[in-house]
Scaffold this active site. Structure first.
Site, PDB file in Angstrom:
ATOM      1  N   CYS A  20      67.381   1.353  63.809  1.00  0.00           N
ATOM      2  CA  CYS A  20      67.610   2.625  63.101  1.00  0.00           C
ATOM      3  C   CYS A  20      69.018   2.656  62.516  1.00  0.00           C
ATOM      4  O   CYS A  20      69.229   3.210  61.438  1.00  0.00           O
ATOM      5  CB  CYS A  20      67.432   3.801  64.056  1.00  0.00           C
ATOM      6  SG  CYS A  20      65.731   4.309  64.341  1.00  0.00           S
ATOM      7  N   GLU A  31      65.655  10.198  68.898  1.00  0.00           N
ATOM      8  CA  GLU A  31      66.363  10.411  67.637  1.00  0.00           C
ATOM      9  C   GLU A  31      66.690   9.071  66.993  1.00  0.00           C
ATOM     10  O   GLU A  31      67.004   8.104  67.694  1.00  0.00           O
ATOM     11  CB  GLU A  31      67.676  11.177  67.869  1.00  0.00           C
ATOM     12  CG  GLU A  31      67.523  12.588  68.403  1.00  0.00           C
ATOM     13  CD  GLU A  31      67.114  13.580  67.321  1.00  0.00           C
ATOM     14  OE1 GLU A  31      67.068  13.195  66.136  1.00  0.00           O
ATOM     15  OE2 GLU A  31      66.844  14.738  67.675  1.00  0.00           O
ATOM     16  N   CYS A  32      66.688   9.049  65.669  1.00  0.00           N
ATOM     17  CA  CYS A  32      67.073   7.799  64.998  1.00  0.00           C
ATOM     18  C   CYS A  32      68.582   7.673  64.921  1.00  0.00           C
ATOM     19  O   CYS A  32      69.111   6.577  64.723  1.00  0.00           O
ATOM     20  CB  CYS A  32      66.466   7.741  63.600  1.00  0.00           C
ATOM     21  SG  CYS A  32      67.037   9.033  62.490  1.00  0.00           S
ATOM     22  N   GLY A  33      69.278   8.810  65.053  1.00  0.00           N
ATOM     23  CA  GLY A  33      70.732   8.767  65.042  1.00  0.00           C
ATOM     24  C   GLY A  33      71.359   9.465  63.859  1.00  0.00           C
ATOM     25  O   GLY A  33      72.580   9.584  63.782  1.00  0.00           O
TER      26      GLY A  33
END
Ligand code: SF4
Length: 233
Positions: A113, A220-222
């Protein structure tokens, strides 16, 4: 922080005011992110383009999105007469595999990600002062403190979240009332659609983002909150 409401008219008025304020504050320096993977994004896109039809819209195109997401993107371009800018990683999927091994998302999804979403977003936002996104507080525990407008430290721009206080019910009411097209996978058990490689159907009773990164604790992908670890669950 915005006040939660259950009234659609009130929610629309509030979101429109946030969008208008952002457009006035950052003329020509504001962009809208849309993933084409959730109904909230389609609501925000509709609201924002009603205020400013020339607002730049972009998608973080990892090269691994579902065909249904690309189809929705194309339909959206046709409906609104816009061109959605595809923001792509520095490496194609094949180049990433050659450099870091096959299927990095199965071994280190945070890293994947980071390469395919976080870095491209940071690079793209260097051309702007602010961006808008359709995340909501009720989507995950990591998002429950979202402000409607906040400093995005990671990207060094202002992040505007006009739907922060919206509920899933409000979003779907707006979709129905305005006859918006949404991702076809929502009717097939995918309430939140990310990369093909990291999204599964949700089961009855699961949260709307339970199908993201199956097998990992990661939620979360960040780009909205820290990935909160990608240890296997
Ligand atoms: S969602 Fe999966 S495939 Fe897509 S960028 Fe993140 S780890 Fe990689």
């Amino acid at each position: 922080m915005t006040t939660p409401t259950t009234d659609l008219s009130e929610a629309i008025a509030h979101a429109r005011a946030e969008i208008r304020s952002a457009l006035d504050t950052y003329p020509d320096r504001l962009a809208l992110s849309c993933s084409f993977g959730g109904p909230s994004g389609m609501v925000l896109l509709d609201l924002a383009l009603r205020e400013e039809p020339r607002l730049p819209v972009f998608v973080l195109d990892t090269g691994l999105l579902f065909p249904e997401s690309y189809a929705l993107l194309e339909a959206t371009e046709a409906r609104y007469g816009i061109r959605v800018e595809a923001v792509t990683p520095l490496q194609t999927v094949a180049e990433q595999a050659a450099a870091r091994g096959e299927r990095l998302w199965e071994r280190d999804p945070d890293r994947c990600c980071g390469l395919r979403k976080v870095e491209p977003l940071r690079r793209h936002l260097q051309g702007y002062d602010a961006w808008m996104t359709a995340v909501r507080r009720d989507q995950t525990a990591t998002r429950n403190a979202l402000a409607a407008r906040e400093w995005d430290f990671e990207n060094q721009v202002v992040k505007i979240v006009p739907l922060a206080a919206w509920s899933d019910d409000l979003v779907w009411s707006y979709v129905r009332e305005h006859d918006l097209r949404v991702n076809a996978l929502h009717d097939q058990g995918y309430p939140s659609v990310g990369c093909v490689t990291c999204t599964r159907r949700v089961r009855s009773g699961e949260s709307i983002r339970a199908g993201r990164w199956p097998g990992f604790i990661k939620t979360e992908c960040g780009i909205h909150a820290p990935p909160a670890g990608s240890a296997s669950s």
